[in-house]
Design an enzyme around this catalytic site. Sequence first.
Site, PDB file in Angstrom:
ATOM      1  N   LYS A  52       0.755  -1.190  -0.057  1.00 51.58           N
ATOM      2  CA  LYS A  52      -0.051  -0.068  -0.262  1.00 51.58           C
ATOM      3  C   LYS A  52       0.768   1.384  -0.030  1.00 51.58           C
ATOM      4  O   LYS A  52       0.582   2.240  -0.709  1.00 51.58           O
ATOM      5  CB  LYS A  52      -0.832  -0.039   1.121  1.00 51.58           C
ATOM      6  CG  LYS A  52      -2.001  -1.039   1.012  1.00 51.58           C
ATOM      7  CD  LYS A  52      -2.991  -1.172   2.377  1.00 51.58           C
ATOM      8  CE  LYS A  52      -3.783  -2.345   2.091  1.00 51.58           C
ATOM      9  NZ  LYS A  52      -4.783  -2.509   3.141  1.00 51.58           N
ATOM     10  N   GLN A  67      -5.138  -1.517   9.529  1.00 54.15           N
ATOM     11  CA  GLN A  67      -4.952  -3.027   8.818  1.00 54.15           C
ATOM     12  C   GLN A  67      -5.527  -3.988   9.741  1.00 54.15           C
ATOM     13  O   GLN A  67      -5.152  -4.065  10.900  1.00 54.15           O
ATOM     14  CB  GLN A  67      -3.534  -3.031   8.459  1.00 54.15           C
ATOM     15  CG  GLN A  67      -2.954  -4.168   7.840  1.00 54.15           C
ATOM     16  CD  GLN A  67      -3.478  -4.194   6.460  1.00 54.15           C
ATOM     17  OE1 GLN A  67      -3.876  -3.277   5.911  1.00 54.15           O
ATOM     18  NE2 GLN A  67      -3.841  -5.332   5.529  1.00 54.15           N
ATOM     19  N   ASP A 115     -11.362   2.511   4.009  1.00 59.96           N
ATOM     20  CA  ASP A 115     -11.656   1.226   3.770  1.00 59.96           C
ATOM     21  C   ASP A 115     -13.252   1.000   3.677  1.00 59.96           C
ATOM     22  O   ASP A 115     -13.702  -0.029   3.116  1.00 59.96           O
ATOM     23  CB  ASP A 115     -11.359   0.031   4.918  1.00 59.96           C
ATOM     24  CG  ASP A 115      -9.958  -0.448   5.034  1.00 59.96           C
ATOM     25  OD1 ASP A 115      -9.591  -0.684   3.778  1.00 59.96           O
ATOM     26  OD2 ASP A 115      -9.094  -0.471   5.950  1.00 59.96           O
TER      27      ASP A 115
END
Length: 285
Positions: free
Chosen positions: A53, A97, A120
């Site tokens: 990422k 995460q 997200d």
Amino acid sequence: MSAKIIDGKAIAKKVRAEVREEAEKLKAQGIKPYLAVILVGDDPASQVYVRNKEKAAEKVGILTTTYRLPADVPEGEVRDLIHKLNEDPKVHGILIQLPLPRHLPERELLELVDPRKDADGFHPYNLGRLLMGAPTQLPCTPNGIIRLLDEEGIEIKGKDAVVVGRSVIVGKPVGLLLLSRHATVTTCHTRTRDLAEHTRRADILIVAAGRPRVVGADMVKEGAVVIDVGVNRLEDGSLCGDVDFEAVKEKASYITPVPGGVGPMTVAMLLKNTVEIAKKIGKRS
Ligand code: L34
């Protein structure tokens, strides 16, 4: 039939080019898209994903900071960090995460993220909007899967779509997206009585079970589109998906490889969400 192998890397590259263009437009207006990543503990897979990422963000001109916290970090410290990032006007996207170490309450922490900054799309507000069919940041893996299907010109409307897995990250939201595109959706999971009976009916089969090669050729209909979301590291260090690729590719019409299928799309869609957020809430600096 031998399937067309969907090149997730190439399609992700195309998405990144779009994102780079948007990021440049924002920068011309004095807005620098910025993503903050929270990574707790030292799960090796998470380390790789977050690294991917960071690298991808850099390529398209998105700034990132990764907050690497020890596995035993007190919950209060994570909460404080989320609050700080929520309030920092330079930060557009925030990502925690997953998975988190067991002592941290995943759902509660996701809920602390400012929904406008939720890169997200995992905040209940955004998941609720997804359920309602309202525009919102979409979870990256599901959104990446839909983009793969669209790029290949695969029609979703009216198709029998079967999803294996019911996680909040993939299974449930991809089911909702397929439904919003007028597929007939079946979601299978660990308590499903006869998995093969369902998967064999799928025109579009999405496998996010998290178990290496659970889907073999006998479970796939001739000509089906097979999307493999699994990333499993085997003992010899190699990666494999949740689908028996070699066998299933002889039967499917399209199939995604692992690596190089869905994974790169997850990363690309995150970048897309980040610039979209910057567009909406970005302040000139
Ligand atoms: N909050 N947690 C949050 N958001 C996410 O979107 C994720 N996901 C999943 C796990 N936890 C998360 C990811 O980032 C899965 N995931 C992810 C990200 C990147 C890749 C795979 C999964 C990826 O880059 N895959 C490469 C191979 C990587 C390797 O070498 O291990 C591929 O080509 O598939």
